[in-house]
Write a protein that holds these residues in place. Structure first.
Motif, PDB file in Angstrom:
ATOM      1  N   LEU A 187      47.380 -27.167  59.952  1.00 56.75           N
ATOM      2  CA  LEU A 187      46.937 -25.789  60.155  1.00 56.75           C
ATOM      3  C   LEU A 187      46.768 -25.060  58.827  1.00 56.75           C
ATOM      4  O   LEU A 187      45.836 -24.255  58.662  1.00 56.75           O
ATOM      5  N   GLU A 188      47.637 -25.338  57.886  1.00 51.16           N
ATOM      6  CA  GLU A 188      47.495 -24.719  56.562  1.00 51.16           C
ATOM      7  C   GLU A 188      46.204 -25.154  55.887  1.00 51.16           C
ATOM      8  O   GLU A 188      45.470 -24.337  55.330  1.00 51.16           O
ATOM      9  N   ARG A 189      45.923 -26.438  55.954  1.00 49.66           N
ATOM     10  CA  ARG A 189      44.685 -26.945  55.361  1.00 49.66           C
ATOM     11  C   ARG A 189      43.452 -26.459  56.137  1.00 49.66           C
ATOM     12  O   ARG A 189      42.423 -26.132  55.535  1.00 49.66           O
ATOM     13  N   ALA A 190      43.578 -26.381  57.461  1.00 50.55           N
ATOM     14  CA  ALA A 190      42.452 -25.927  58.285  1.00 50.55           C
ATOM     15  C   ALA A 190      42.093 -24.477  57.976  1.00 50.55           C
ATOM     16  O   ALA A 190      40.903 -24.118  57.937  1.00 50.55           O
ATOM     17  N   ARG A 191      43.107 -23.634  57.763  1.00 52.23           N
ATOM     18  CA  ARG A 191      42.816 -22.233  57.445  1.00 52.23           C
ATOM     19  C   ARG A 191      42.033 -22.130  56.145  1.00 52.23           C
ATOM     20  O   ARG A 191      41.063 -21.349  56.046  1.00 52.23           O
ATOM     21  N   ALA A 192      42.418 -22.897  55.165  1.00 51.12           N
ATOM     22  CA  ALA A 192      41.692 -22.890  53.892  1.00 51.12           C
ATOM     23  C   ALA A 192      40.269 -23.398  54.090  1.00 51.12           C
ATOM     24  O   ALA A 192      39.311 -22.859  53.505  1.00 51.12           O
ATOM     25  N   TRP A 193      40.104 -24.430  54.907  1.00 50.49           N
ATOM     26  CA  TRP A 193      38.767 -24.998  55.160  1.00 50.49           C
ATOM     27  C   TRP A 193      37.887 -23.988  55.884  1.00 50.49           C
ATOM     28  O   TRP A 193      36.714 -23.808  55.534  1.00 50.49           O
ATOM     29  N   LEU A 194      38.415 -23.318  56.894  1.00 47.37           N
ATOM     30  CA  LEU A 194      37.642 -22.325  57.649  1.00 47.37           C
ATOM     31  C   LEU A 194      37.210 -21.175  56.751  1.00 47.37           C
ATOM     32  O   LEU A 194      36.060 -20.725  56.806  1.00 47.37           O
ATOM     33  N   ASP A 195      38.135 -20.699  55.906  1.00 44.62           N
ATOM     34  CA  ASP A 195      37.797 -19.603  54.990  1.00 44.62           C
ATOM     35  C   ASP A 195      36.709 -20.029  54.009  1.00 44.62           C
ATOM     36  O   ASP A 195      35.794 -19.259  53.709  1.00 44.62           O
ATOM     37  N   ALA A 196      36.814 -21.259  53.523  1.00 42.10           N
ATOM     38  CA  ALA A 196      35.832 -21.748  52.553  1.00 42.10           C
ATOM     39  C   ALA A 196      34.439 -21.835  53.158  1.00 42.10           C
ATOM     40  O   ALA A 196      33.434 -21.726  52.436  1.00 42.10           O
ATOM     41  N   HIS A 197      34.363 -22.026  54.462  1.00 41.31           N
ATOM     42  CA  HIS A 197      33.064 -22.126  55.139  1.00 41.31           C
ATOM     43  C   HIS A 197      32.645 -20.822  55.804  1.00 41.31           C
ATOM     44  O   HIS A 197      31.664 -20.789  56.560  1.00 41.31           O
ATOM     45  N   GLY A 198      33.370 -19.753  55.536  1.00 44.64           N
ATOM     46  CA  GLY A 198      32.979 -18.450  56.059  1.00 44.64           C
ATOM     47  C   GLY A 198      33.281 -18.242  57.530  1.00 44.64           C
ATOM     48  O   GLY A 198      32.757 -17.301  58.140  1.00 44.64           O
ATOM     49  N   LEU A 199      34.125 -19.096  58.110  1.00 47.65           N
ATOM     50  CA  LEU A 199      34.452 -18.987  59.535  1.00 47.65           C
ATOM     51  C   LEU A 199      35.733 -18.160  59.684  1.00 47.65           C
ATOM     52  O   LEU A 199      36.767 -18.630  60.150  1.00 47.65           O
ATOM     53  N   VAL A 200      35.630 -16.903  59.322  1.00 44.66           N
ATOM     54  CA  VAL A 200      36.815 -16.050  59.210  1.00 44.66           C
ATOM     55  C   VAL A 200      37.330 -15.587  60.570  1.00 44.66           C
ATOM     56  O   VAL A 200      38.475 -15.147  60.684  1.00 44.66           O
ATOM     57  N   ASN A 201      36.500 -15.663  61.608  1.00 46.17           N
ATOM     58  CA  ASN A 201      36.923 -15.234  62.944  1.00 46.17           C
ATOM     59  C   ASN A 201      37.400 -16.402  63.808  1.00 46.17           C
ATOM     60  O   ASN A 201      37.677 -16.225  64.991  1.00 46.17           O
ATOM     61  N   THR A 202      37.459 -17.573  63.217  1.00 47.15           N
ATOM     62  CA  THR A 202      37.954 -18.752  63.929  1.00 47.15           C
ATOM     63  C   THR A 202      39.417 -18.952  63.551  1.00 47.15           C
ATOM     64  O   THR A 202      39.746 -19.106  62.377  1.00 47.15           O
ATOM     65  N   ARG A 203      40.287 -18.948  64.552  1.00 46.94           N
ATOM     66  CA  ARG A 203      41.731 -19.060  64.299  1.00 46.94           C
ATOM     67  C   ARG A 203      42.308 -20.187  65.154  1.00 46.94           C
ATOM     68  O   ARG A 203      41.979 -20.308  66.343  1.00 46.94           O
ATOM     69  N   LEU A 204      43.149 -21.001  64.550  1.00 43.91           N
ATOM     70  CA  LEU A 204      43.735 -22.144  65.237  1.00 43.91           C
ATOM     71  C   LEU A 204      45.254 -22.004  65.315  1.00 43.91           C
ATOM     72  O   LEU A 204      45.891 -21.545  64.368  1.00 43.91           O
ATOM     73  N   ALA A 205      45.796 -22.444  66.459  1.00 36.49           N
ATOM     74  CA  ALA A 205      47.253 -22.479  66.641  1.00 36.49           C
ATOM     75  C   ALA A 205      47.755 -23.906  66.767  1.00 36.49           C
ATOM     76  O   ALA A 205      48.961 -24.146  66.698  1.00 36.49           O
ATOM     77  N   ASP A 206      46.836 -24.858  66.969  1.00 36.42           N
ATOM     78  CA  ASP A 206      47.200 -26.277  67.021  1.00 36.42           C
ATOM     79  C   ASP A 206      45.977 -27.100  66.657  1.00 36.42           C
ATOM     80  O   ASP A 206      44.906 -26.543  66.355  1.00 36.42           O
ATOM     81  N   SER A 207      46.114 -28.405  66.668  1.00 38.53           N
ATOM     82  CA  SER A 207      45.002 -29.283  66.282  1.00 38.53           C
ATOM     83  C   SER A 207      44.206 -29.782  67.473  1.00 38.53           C
ATOM     84  O   SER A 207      43.163 -30.421  67.300  1.00 38.53           O
ATOM     85  N   SER A 208      44.675 -29.486  68.692  1.00 37.17           N
ATOM     86  CA  SER A 208      44.051 -30.056  69.883  1.00 37.17           C
ATOM     87  C   SER A 208      43.217 -29.068  70.679  1.00 37.17           C
ATOM     88  O   SER A 208      42.269 -29.450  71.369  1.00 37.17           O
ATOM     89  N   GLY A 209      43.579 -27.782  70.639  1.00 37.69           N
ATOM     90  CA  GLY A 209      42.903 -26.786  71.455  1.00 37.69           C
ATOM     91  C   GLY A 209      43.642 -26.466  72.737  1.00 37.69           C
ATOM     92  O   GLY A 209      43.150 -25.689  73.550  1.00 37.69           O
ATOM     93  N   LEU A 210      44.822 -27.054  72.917  1.00 37.91           N
ATOM     94  CA  LEU A 210      45.575 -26.792  74.137  1.00 37.91           C
ATOM     95  C   LEU A 210      46.013 -25.328  74.219  1.00 37.91           C
ATOM     96  O   LEU A 210      46.024 -24.738  75.295  1.00 37.91           O
ATOM     97  N   SER A 211      46.323 -24.732  73.078  1.00 36.78           N
ATOM     98  CA  SER A 211      46.753 -23.343  73.064  1.00 36.78           C
ATOM     99  C   SER A 211      45.565 -22.411  73.249  1.00 36.78           C
ATOM    100  O   SER A 211      44.493 -22.604  72.658  1.00 36.78           O
ATOM    101  N   LEU A 212      45.777 -21.341  74.038  1.00 38.55           N
ATOM    102  CA  LEU A 212      44.740 -20.326  74.213  1.00 38.55           C
ATOM    103  C   LEU A 212      44.583 -19.455  72.973  1.00 38.55           C
ATOM    104  O   LEU A 212      43.675 -18.624  72.916  1.00 38.55           O
ATOM    105  N   GLU A 213      45.431 -19.655  71.993  1.00 39.24           N
ATOM    106  CA  GLU A 213      45.315 -18.912  70.735  1.00 39.24           C
ATOM    107  C   GLU A 213      44.313 -19.554  69.769  1.00 39.24           C
ATOM    108  O   GLU A 213      44.070 -19.016  68.683  1.00 39.24           O
TER     109      GLU A 213
END
Length: 427
Positions: A187-213
């Motif tokens: 998740l730490e690496r994913a946040r950096a990756w999303l920011d680097a690609h301008g996907l600032v409104n995409t937020r992850l709480a897990d790696s699978s998508g099971l969470s509604l967050e």
């Protein structure tokens, strides 16, 4: 009374008249060379006026707007690779739970850390009892899974296939643990990756998508889809109907639209309340094709969702069309010198662009004034513009424009006036 003098013969008179004319012309030239030396030197050495182009400006080409079959529900957005903006959108900025579309981010972040060469399986991952425990935990939470065996060794590609095709939540967790030590590390690496690609409104709480967050917007998911298709491994996996993995058996793609309406990806996502699909489709247009990327979130079922996407794609496809605003050897400017020579500026080649709906196609002609030039010399450009697309085609002369010579210079003093020459060259 003296005898009358004999009259000269007619031939003698003609000879004398010709001699008078020749000598008169020579006298003029001699006078210019002797008494008018200043004028003669200026006339022979003065710059000649430039021939200004008479430009033909092609009219813009504009098609009628394309009518679309838009979904009557949810959030959606449709774009196309290489085209600015969105072709269609609704509620595209609303944050929505994306479920297993999360796995696309997981795959891209892992592959950035562990890239797979074309045609290769990548590094090997050894699966253990801990991975089997993750499998049963996902079953208990009513999550989608793919089979796993303790002691099995899979390549990273096979592991990604188990995660993306049947949407194995357990593989999303196991791969994240392998690549980053834990899901939190991922998740730490994913946040950096999303920011680097301008996907600032995409937020992850897990790696699978099971969470509604795990949330994003339809607009950002189109960007994510385009990024995913740039990765050869991901693009190939999501376009696969099924694959046989010896340790796992046959893995089938959960995207039921795959292979229909041009669809060649990307990822389903399902919550208890909604069906979602991030999709891509190949649309043939003339001699080329366009890759459409879209997402529809919030379908009551996948059947309802797929019907809406199919109708949308079928209405989008005819909106792409190929326009050829320029032909090879097309005349776009003409020149005529004061001493009577002419030449035309022609395109060195044709130009065609694929445009969407009523996007105008315009041609802007730039032709330079010309003094002396050879056939084939470049004298300007024609710039084709359609949205952000731009094509530049050189313009060349189809004939030479040569020096008018001394006689024209001496007998056309007004055309060589310095002020007039300067004004002609600046037009």
């Amino acid at each position: 009374m003296s005898a009358a003098s004999p009259k000269p013969r007619p031939s003698v008179r003609v000879y004398r008249r010709r001699r008078i004319v020749v000598f008169s012309a020579l006298a003029i030239v001699l006078a210019l060379l002797t008494t008018g030396g200043f004028y003669t030197a200026n006339a022979l050495g003065a710059p000649i006026p430039a021939a200004a182009p008479q430009v033909t400006d092609p009219a813009p080409v504009v098609a009628a707007p394309q009518a679309l079959a838009l979904p009557g529900f949810g959030s959606y957005a449709v774009g196309a690779v290489g085209f600015d903006g969105l072709l269609a959108a609704g509620n595209e900025q609303d944050p929505v739970a994306i479920a297993s579309i999360t796995k696309v981010v997981t795959a891209l972040v892992v592959l950035e850390e562990h890239p797979i060469a074309t045609g290769q399986g990548g590094p090997e991952i050894a699966y253990t009892d801990a991975d089997v425990a993750i499998y049963w935990d996902m079953i208990a939470q009513n999550g989608s899974v793919a089979p796993v065996q303790a002691g099995a060794t899979l390549t990273l590609r096979e592991s990604l296939e188990a995660m993306l095709l049947p949407s194995g939540n357990n593989y999303a967790i196991s791969i994240a643990n392998w690549a980053f030590g834990s899901v939190d590390g991922f998740l730490e690496r994913a946040r950096a990756w999303l920011d680097a690609h301008g996907l600032v409104n995409t937020r992850l709480a897990d790696s699978s998508g099971l969470s509604l967050e795990n949330v994003s917007t339809a607009a950002e998911l189109v960007q994510l889809g385009e990024i995913a298709l740039e990765n050869p491994a991901v693009a190939e996996i999501v376009a696969t109907q099924s694959v046989d993995v010896p340790e796992l058996g046959t893995l089938k793609n959960g995207n039921k639209l795959l292979g229909t309406h041009g669809v060649d990806g990307i990822k389903t996502g399902t919550t208890d309340d909604a069906a979602n699909l991030l999709f891509s489709a190949d649309v043939p247009v003339g001699s080329s094709s366009v890759t459409v990327v879209g997402v529809l979130l919030g379908g009551a079922t996948h059947a309802v969702l797929n019907d809406a996407i199919a109708a949308l794609l079928d209405s989008v496809a005819p909106g792409f069309h190929e326009v050829a605003p320029l032909e090879a050897n097309q005349t776009l400017a003409e020149y005529e010198t004061p001493w009577g020579e002419t030449a035309r500026a022609r395109t060195t080649g044709g130009a065609s662009v694929v445009v969407w709906s009523d996007t105008p196609v315009d041609v802007e002609v730039h032709a330079d004034p010309v003094t002396l030039a050879d056939r084939g010399d470049e004298v300007g450009t024609a710039v084709v513009r359609a949205g952000s697309q731009e094509i530049t085609v050189p313009l060349v002369l189809d004939a030479s424009l040569t020096d008018p010579g001394a006689w024209w210079r001496l007998t056309n003093p007004g055309a060589l006036d310095p002020a007039r020459v300067a004004q002609s060259g600046s037009e």
